[in-house]
Motif scaffolding. Structure first.
Motif, PDB file in Angstrom:
ATOM      1  N   SER A  28       0.757  -1.247  -0.029  1.00 41.48           N
ATOM      2  CA  SER A  28       0.044  -0.075  -0.027  1.00 41.48           C
ATOM      3  C   SER A  28       0.969   1.225   0.031  1.00 41.48           C
ATOM      4  CB  SER A  28      -0.903   0.140   1.185  1.00 41.48           C
ATOM      5  OG  SER A  28      -1.776  -0.952   1.287  1.00 41.48           O
ATOM      6  N   PRO A  86       0.539   5.690   0.351  1.00 43.15           N
ATOM      7  CA  PRO A  86      -0.337   6.694   0.769  1.00 43.15           C
ATOM      8  C   PRO A  86      -1.153   7.299  -0.467  1.00 43.15           C
ATOM      9  CG  PRO A  86       1.613   6.768   2.128  1.00 43.15           C
ATOM     10  CD  PRO A  86       1.833   5.707   0.936  1.00 43.15           C
ATOM     11  N   GLY A  87      -2.164   7.530  -0.305  1.00 40.30           N
ATOM     12  CA  GLY A  87      -2.958   8.146  -1.529  1.00 40.30           C
ATOM     13  C   GLY A  87      -3.726   7.264  -2.417  1.00 40.30           C
ATOM     14  N   GLN A  88      -3.308   6.082  -2.205  1.00 46.71           N
ATOM     15  CA  GLN A  88      -4.127   4.822  -2.910  1.00 46.71           C
ATOM     16  C   GLN A  88      -5.641   4.875  -2.541  1.00 46.71           C
ATOM     17  OE1 GLN A  88      -1.647   1.453  -2.492  1.00 46.71           O
ATOM     18  NE2 GLN A  88      -1.340   1.389  -4.913  1.00 46.71           N
ATOM     19  N   GLU A 115      -3.339  -1.621   6.035  1.00 51.00           N
ATOM     20  CA  GLU A 115      -2.901  -1.179   4.823  1.00 51.00           C
ATOM     21  C   GLU A 115      -3.858   0.020   4.758  1.00 51.00           C
ATOM     22  OE1 GLU A 115      -3.569  -4.521   2.070  1.00 51.00           O
ATOM     23  OE2 GLU A 115      -1.697  -5.103   2.456  1.00 51.00           O
ATOM     24  N   THR A 169      -4.692   2.161   6.775  1.00 50.19           N
ATOM     25  CA  THR A 169      -4.102   3.232   7.739  1.00 50.19           C
ATOM     26  C   THR A 169      -2.920   4.010   6.643  1.00 50.19           C
ATOM     27  OG1 THR A 169      -4.555   2.123   9.755  1.00 50.19           O
ATOM     28  CG2 THR A 169      -2.605   3.424   9.811  1.00 50.19           C
ATOM     29  N   VAL A 170      -2.090   3.054   6.016  1.00 45.94           N
ATOM     30  CA  VAL A 170      -1.016   3.665   5.379  1.00 45.94           C
ATOM     31  C   VAL A 170      -1.698   4.277   4.219  1.00 45.94           C
ATOM     32  CG1 VAL A 170       0.913   2.741   3.692  1.00 45.94           C
ATOM     33  CG2 VAL A 170       0.681   1.653   5.674  1.00 45.94           C
ATOM     34  N   ARG A 171      -2.693   4.002   3.444  1.00 44.40           N
ATOM     35  CA  ARG A 171      -3.292   4.487   2.391  1.00 44.40           C
ATOM     36  C   ARG A 171      -3.923   5.747   2.630  1.00 44.40           C
ATOM     37  NH1 ARG A 171      -5.444   0.172  -1.885  1.00 44.40           N
ATOM     38  NH2 ARG A 171      -3.921  -1.211  -1.931  1.00 44.40           N
ATOM     39  N   LEU A 172      -4.422   5.886   3.971  1.00 48.01           N
ATOM     40  CA  LEU A 172      -4.870   7.258   4.508  1.00 48.01           C
ATOM     41  C   LEU A 172      -3.774   8.252   4.838  1.00 48.01           C
ATOM     42  CD1 LEU A 172      -8.272   5.718   6.110  1.00 48.01           C
ATOM     43  CD2 LEU A 172      -8.086   7.119   3.963  1.00 48.01           C
ATOM     44  N   GLY A 173      -2.795   7.541   5.344  1.00 45.65           N
ATOM     45  CA  GLY A 173      -1.538   8.461   5.738  1.00 45.65           C
ATOM     46  C   GLY A 173      -1.745   8.777   7.380  1.00 45.65           C
ATOM     47  N   ARG A 217      -1.649   7.648  11.418  1.00 48.47           N
ATOM     48  CA  ARG A 217      -0.716   7.062  12.425  1.00 48.47           C
ATOM     49  C   ARG A 217      -1.259   5.826  13.211  1.00 48.47           C
ATOM     50  NH1 ARG A 217      -0.432  12.359  12.892  1.00 48.47           N
ATOM     51  NH2 ARG A 217      -1.898  12.657  14.608  1.00 48.47           N
ATOM     52  N   ALA A 232      -6.995   6.652  11.333  1.00 47.40           N
ATOM     53  CA  ALA A 232      -7.658   6.027  10.017  1.00 47.40           C
ATOM     54  C   ALA A 232      -9.181   6.295   9.890  1.00 47.40           C
ATOM     55  CB  ALA A 232      -7.074   4.819   9.805  1.00 47.40           C
TER      56      ALA A 232
END
Length: 101
Positions: free
Chosen positions: A5, A7-9, A48, A50-54, A56, A61
């Protein structure tokens, strides 16, 4: 093999479903039972997302998803009491004998 993943997807349908249930107050075990997956699968989907939304954390998220209107309060459902299958019979027996006696 899946790509990691970034960020931004956009969120996948599985990530969105797990995030919506987490926002509703469900535990990972309850989410797994509702989605027909494992707790590890839920943790992966939420990580994943959390990562895509940027974000912590899982909570962060949820806040980001609500603020961006990716999920809406109208989409949330109140979490119900866990069934023994969702929470594990051993856990239920432990708390019943220890605190309800």
């Amino acid at each position: 093999m899946r790509s990691p993943s970034v960020p931004g997807q956009p969120l996948t349908p599985g990530q969105l479903a797990a995030l919506r249930l987490a926002a509703s107050g469900y535990t990972s075990r309850q989410i797994a039972a509702r989605l027909g997956t494992t707790e590890s699968g839920v943790h992966l989907r939420l990580k994943e997302a959390t990562v895509r939304l940027g974000a912590r954390s899982r909570t962060h998220a949820v806040v980001i998803a609500l603020r961006r209107r990716i999920i809406r309060f109208d989409d949330l459902e109140p979490a119900t009491e866990p069934t023994p299958a969702e929470e594990g019979r051993a856990d239920r027996a432990y708390w019943t004998t220890r605190y309800d006696a």
